[in-house]
Every structure is written in C-alpha cells, then in structure tokens.
Design an enzyme around this catalytic site. Structure first.
Site, short mmCIF file in Angstrom:
data_model
loop_
_atom_site.label_atom_id
_atom_site.label_comp_id
_atom_site.label_asym_id
_atom_site.label_seq_id
_atom_site.Cartn_x
_atom_site.Cartn_y
_atom_site.Cartn_z
CG HIS A 1 -2.17 -0.79 0.61
ND1 HIS A 1 -2.28 -2.17 0.80
CD2 HIS A 1 -3.25 -0.34 -0.04
CE1 HIS A 1 -3.45 -2.62 0.37
NE2 HIS A 1 -4.10 -1.36 -0.04
CD GLU B 1 -10.44 -7.89 -2.41
OE1 GLU B 1 -9.27 -7.40 -2.89
OE2 GLU B 1 -11.23 -7.35 -1.79
NE ARG C 1 -11.34 -1.31 -0.36
CZ ARG C 1 -10.15 -1.82 -0.41
NH1 ARG C 1 -9.81 -2.64 -1.37
NH2 ARG C 1 -9.06 -1.22 -0.04
CG ASN D 1 -3.52 -4.74 -6.01
OD1 ASN D 1 -3.07 -4.97 -7.09
ND2 ASN D 1 -4.01 -3.70 -5.40
CG ASP D 2 -5.84 -8.58 -1.72
OD1 ASP D 2 -5.07 -8.99 -0.92
OD2 ASP D 2 -6.77 -7.79 -1.26
NE ARG E 1 -6.44 0.36 -2.08
CZ ARG E 1 -5.89 0.45 -3.24
NH1 ARG E 1 -6.10 1.38 -3.82
NH2 ARG E 1 -5.44 -0.79 -3.92
C1 PEP Z 1 -6.84 -5.45 -4.68
O1 PEP Z 1 -6.87 -6.20 -3.88
O2 PEP Z 1 -6.66 -5.45 -6.02
C2 PEP Z 1 -7.34 -4.16 -4.42
C3 PEP Z 1 -7.85 -3.24 -5.25
O3 PEP Z 1 -7.43 -3.72 -2.91
P1 PEP Z 1 -6.30 -3.80 -1.97
O4 PEP Z 1 -5.17 -3.36 -2.77
O5 PEP Z 1 -6.91 -2.47 -1.33
O6 PEP Z 1 -6.36 -4.96 -1.07
MG MG Z 2 -7.61 -6.25 -1.97
#
Ligand code: PEP
Ligand code: MG
Length: 588
Positions: free
Chosen positions: A198, A442, A341, A465-466, A305
């Site tokens: 992050h 995700e 979100r 990402n997740d 976020r």
């Molecule tokens: C993700 O997981 O792709 C996402 C957008 O959420 P974060 O990066 O906040 O976990």
């Molecule tokens: Mg995520």
C-alpha cells in the site's frame, strides 16, 4: 558496501512508482510515534489507568522476551542492558507522575505519559554525566514501546526531515504514510515491499518515484550520501557520477515532455481509435485525490479505499465523519460515479485505534479482515453504511464490498445495507433509493464461483492485487517471492476471462481496480478480455488513457486471445510490451 567511499554504486530492486528523483538521503531506522491527544472526564480516568497498567505489563513482557533472546544469542552481560529498561517500567516517579498529569490536565494517558516521560528525558539529557544520559535514552526507548502498546502502532516506520530528501527505510507501514513528510519527499527506497504494497500505491498516487524490495539498502547507504532513484527501471544509484547524472538528466527531460503531452490528451474521451469506450476511473483515498482525478480526466472513482481515512485516529469514526469524507469526494466528482469500498481493515491495513478490536494475527492476509470483520462488528459496519447512504444524496455513489468469499457473505452484507436504508427512511434522512452495490472479486473462491454472486451484485470489481496473491500463494508484501507475482500467468488470465464471462452473462459491468489495471502495458490485454472499466491510481491515468486512445479494440481482442493460449506468462508480457512500445514510438 564500501561505506567509506563516495564512489557510485548501483542497486536493482522493484520499479514500484515511475519517475526519477535525485537528492540527499534521509535514512530512517525508526519512526516518530503518533501520540493521540484528547480530553478524558473523571469517569473515563479509571479506564485510562487500567489501560496504562495493561500496557506496562505488556511492555514488561516484551522487554523480558527480548532480554531472554539476547541472553541466549549473546550472553548474560549483553542481556543485562535491558535491566535498565525494566527499571524504568518500575519507576514509581514516572508512573505516579503520569497519572497525576492525567488528573491535572484531563488528557488521555498516552498524552500524559508522553509529556512526563519527555520532561524526565530533557532533564537527564542536560546533565553532564554519561550514565545519566544513558538513562535518558533508556526512558526514551521504553516510552516508545509503551506508546506503541497503548495505541497499537508498530515501532518500525518513518519520519523525514524538513528539507527535500529521498527516504530510505526498511519498510513503511500503511499507517505510517500519514507521518511521511510528503512536501519534502522526492523519492522512496525500501528494503522490503512489492509493487502492490500500500505504501507503494500511495507513492504512485503522489507521483513519487519509488524502488522497493532492495533487501538491505538501508545497510548500504549512509546518511551523508546522495542517491538517484530510477522508478522506471527499479534502480537506485548511490553517489551518482557526473556522467550518470547527465544521462538521467536527459532521460528525465524526455519523460517529462512525454508526460506533458499525455496530460493534454488525458482531457479527451477514453475511446479506442475505432470508437470503443473504456471507462477510466481513479483509485482514491481522499477528496484531494478526487479533485486531482477530475483534473486528469477520470470518468469517475472506481475504488475509494476508505480505511485510510481512519487509520491514524484514536477512536472509531462517527457516522458524521464517514458522511463528510464521502460527500466531499462525491461533490468533487460532480455527478460522476464514485464507487466506495466498505472498510477493508486488517491484513496490512491495521488501524491504530484499539477500539477497532483488531489483533495481530500470524497470517493476516488470511485472517479476520475486511468484510469478515465488518460482518462480525455490525455496529461499525452499519455506521459506515449509514454515512455512505447519506453521501449518496449528493451524487452517484455505489457501494463495494471487499474480500467476499461466497454468496452467503454477500447476502449478509446486503441485508445490513437494507437495514441501514430502513433506518434512514424511518428517520426521514435522504439517500439515493436506487443505490447499487457490488462484490469485489479478489478471493479465488469468489472468482471460481462468481456466477453465484451475480444475483446479489450490480457489478463486479476485480481486485487483482489480492486475487493474484491468493491464486499464486505469493504474499504481496514479501520481496523474496515478489518475482513469482505474475499478472500474465495463464491461471490469472483464465480466471479473469471466466469472471468477465460470468459477469456478462448476468448482465453486470466488470472492472479491474487492482494495480494491474494501472500498468499501461497490460491495458490492451484487460480491455481485450472484455473488461469495460479500469480503475487506476491517479498518477497512472494519463498513460493508461493514452494507450486506450492509441489502439483498436480488435487488436486488443487478438492480444487477449493469444495470451489465453500462451502457457508462458513471461512471453505474454514480452508480447504486450512490444505492442506497448509500438504505441509509444511517436514519443521517441
Ligand atoms: C486489490 O486487492 O486488488 C485491491 C484493489 O484492494 P487492496 O489493494 O486495497 O487490497
Ligand atoms: Mg484487496
């Protein structure tokens, strides 16, 4: 490294945020601790004293554990150093004085113990006696640990000087990014981290060049060094020579001119050469970013976020605070959609307030986070939902739930949303009755069974990402396995394809809001797979839009088709890079 020389040395890490920065080093080995300060009344003081006592016990235990570990690895003499720390914790003067301070000032225990401890430190530091000066540093260490236990903050972290600098740190926790001195930050370099941590996302949204995952760069640079950060190629050059500076100076000019030209084009519509529309949205964390997104021609916000708004506060946000934060962003977007979100706390996003009832877990990414936490803390969730609904009276708000693993969770979340709506209706508070909600895809279970989520969703948003971290068993924060994190892996692409097909057959829109969408090289692939909306960090908007504007939809579909049948993810990436470079050729 030969840390006595100021010769040039180059190190290669992960190119995490593009750009070139050059400046003196701010080497961070410890961070400034955030000391919450608020008023407490007579009644709350008992609770404050008991929090203080618990923190003293916890701190004592931690120091004893460290002492034991040192005793085993280094021996008794070294371990004895920590006796002095333990004595500080037993020092009645410090303990009693802190409680007296709280009673006199009516300030919370953190603020009181911090004030008293610092008075002690100042007094000792002035005395010309080495032993006593050492005691000052013991008190300081213990005080920091005590504060970290009282507030739940980690002790590793950052602070920066009041002049332009490149921050070199082991790592930066998301909750620390608020304490980074953004005005003076030229670049970011860390031992740990990966493209999707992050901090890096924050660096990218601030347009700060970053190179991460360098392993032990904090051991290789000295505070007096100068570094050059090449966030395009992932290079860190310590004490660059005149030749290197010249080369990078030219490169920087070239890139700046490209970026300026792209900026002009970003005001135009997000259409392919043959008129196919791709919705280009922004990922934001604040109203200020929403304003920047509008300037850069975003079609809306695809991911707000919300957890970052409340990361460094000492108490749970109220409904009013939620409402105001969202309304500001919604108004900034002036009628364009804003997908907000719900809280995605946990994992690497730990709040500092102990009121959230979150604890450190050994597998945080697989733990009690995001929607799991919200469904277990319906009071916290409903407060946020009410704030969100109220903001929906001011624009096109849409709600998105993170970390949905299956239909049951989605149903529960939607039921709570209905409950929040019913409450507001009853109270006569306006909100948009037509507000829609969608699931983030995700988690692999959600991806594979996404057809079961169609009924409860108005849209899907893929959190790559997740999703990639879980699919490939690659911790997104671990630099040692970062090379295995491969967005173009056939398993990832087939999964995306499957999600798009399920969404389309259910007549749902589908977006990608993970960092994959903001990589301009991957944009034709995603569009070709049928993703109709991309949501990217604000800084990435111009380049992503440029790629959309300079391709044809048939080309994108062909690339996606090829990629789906290519077993080697790196070949797919090369092919996409080749295509991307062909579109960028006009700039070179
Ligand atoms: C993700 O997981 O792709 C996402 C957008 O959420 P974060 O990066 O906040 O976990
Ligand atoms: Mg995520």
């Amino acid at each position: 490294m030969d840390s006595n020389s100021s010769e040039e040395h180059q190190y290669v890490g992960i190119a995490a945020s593009p750009g070139i920065a050059h400046g003196s080093v701010s080497l961070i080995r410890e961070k400034a601790i955030f000391v919450p300060k608020y008023k407490v009344d007579e009644e709350q003081m008992k609770g404050e004293v008991s929090r203080f006592e618990n923190a003293l016990v916890e701190t004592r235990k931690q120091i004893q554990d460290i002492q034991e570990a040192i005793r085993e690895s280094l021996g008794e003499d070294e371990a004895r150093i920590f006796d002095a720390h333990l004595l500080v914790l037993e020092d009645n003067a410090l303990i009693d004085e802190s409680i007296r301070e709280m009673k006199a000032t009516h300030e919370n225990i953190e603020a009181s113990v911090w004030a008293v401890g610092n008075r002690f430190i100042e007094a000792l530091a002035k005395i010309d006696d080495e032993y006593l000066r050492e005691r000052a540093s013991d008190i300081r260490d213990v005080l920091r640990r005590l504060l970290s236990n009282l507030t739940g903050q980690s002790l590793e972290g950052v602070e920066g000087p009041d002049e332009k600098h490149v921050l070199v740190a082991h790592d930066i926790a998301p909750s620390d990014s608020a304490s980074v001195n953004k005005e003076h930050l030229l670049g970011l370099v860390t031992d740990a981290g990966s493209k999707t941590s992050h901090t890096v996302i924050v660096a990218r949204s601030m347009n700060i060049p970053a190179v991460v995952g360098l392993g032990d760069i904090t051991q290789k640079v000295r505070p007096e060094d100068v570094v050059l950060v090449d966030g395009y190629e992932g290079r860190v050059i310590v004490n660059p020579s005149a030749d290197t500076l010249l080369k990078y100076g030219k490169l920087k000019d070239e890139r700046t001119s490209i970026e300026e030209r792209m900026l002009v084009l970003s005001k135009e519509a997000s259409l392919t050469q043959d008129g196919y529309q791709v919705q280009l949205m922004a990922n934001i964390e604040s109203a200020a970013e929403a304003k920047k997104a509008v300037e850069l021609g975003a079609d809306g916000v695809g991911l707000f976020r919300t957890e970052f708004l409340f990361m460094n506060v000492h108490s749970l946000p109220t409904e009013e605070e939620h409402f105001q934060a969202y309304r500001d962003s919604v108004e900034a977007m002036d009628g364009a959609p804003v997908v907000i979100r719900t809280l995605d706390l946990g994992g690497d996003k730990m709040p500092s307030s102990s009121e959230y009832d979150m604890v450190e877990e050994s597998n945080p990414f697989l733990g009690y986070r995001a929607i799991r936490y919200c469904l277990g803390h319906t009071d916290v969730f409903l407060t946020q939902l009410r704030g969100l609904l109220r903001a929906s009276a001011y624009g096109d708000v849409r709600i998105m739930y993170p970390m949905i693993s299956g239909a049951f969770e989605l149903e529960q979340a939607n039921d709570l949303l209905e409950q929040a709506k019913a409450e507001l209706r009853e109270e006569g508070i306006p909100f948009n009755e037509g507000i829609t909600s969608g699931a983030m895809i995700e988690i692999p279970s959600a991806a594979i069974a996404c057809d079961t989520l169609v009924e409860g969703s108005s849209f899907f948003s893929i959190g790559t990402n997740d999703l990639i971290q879980y699919m490939m068993a690659v911790d997104r924060l671990n630099d040692r396995v970062a090379h295995l994190y491969e967005p173009t892996h056939p398993a990832v692409l087939r999964t995306l394809d499957m999600i798009v097909k399920a969404a389309k057959s259910g007549d749902l829109g589908v977006s990608v809001c993970g960092e994959m969408a903001g990589d301009p090289v991957l944009v034709p692939l995603l569009v070709g797979l049928g993703i109709d909306t991309l949501s990217v960090t604000v800084g990435a908007l111009p380049n992503v839009k440029y790629v959309v504007q300079n391709m044809r939809i048939e080309e994108a579909r062909e690339l996606a088709k090829e990629a789906l049948s290519e077993p080697d993810g790196s070949k797919t990436y090369e092919r996409l890079l080749e295509f991307y470079n062909s579109r960028m050729a006009e700039f070179y």
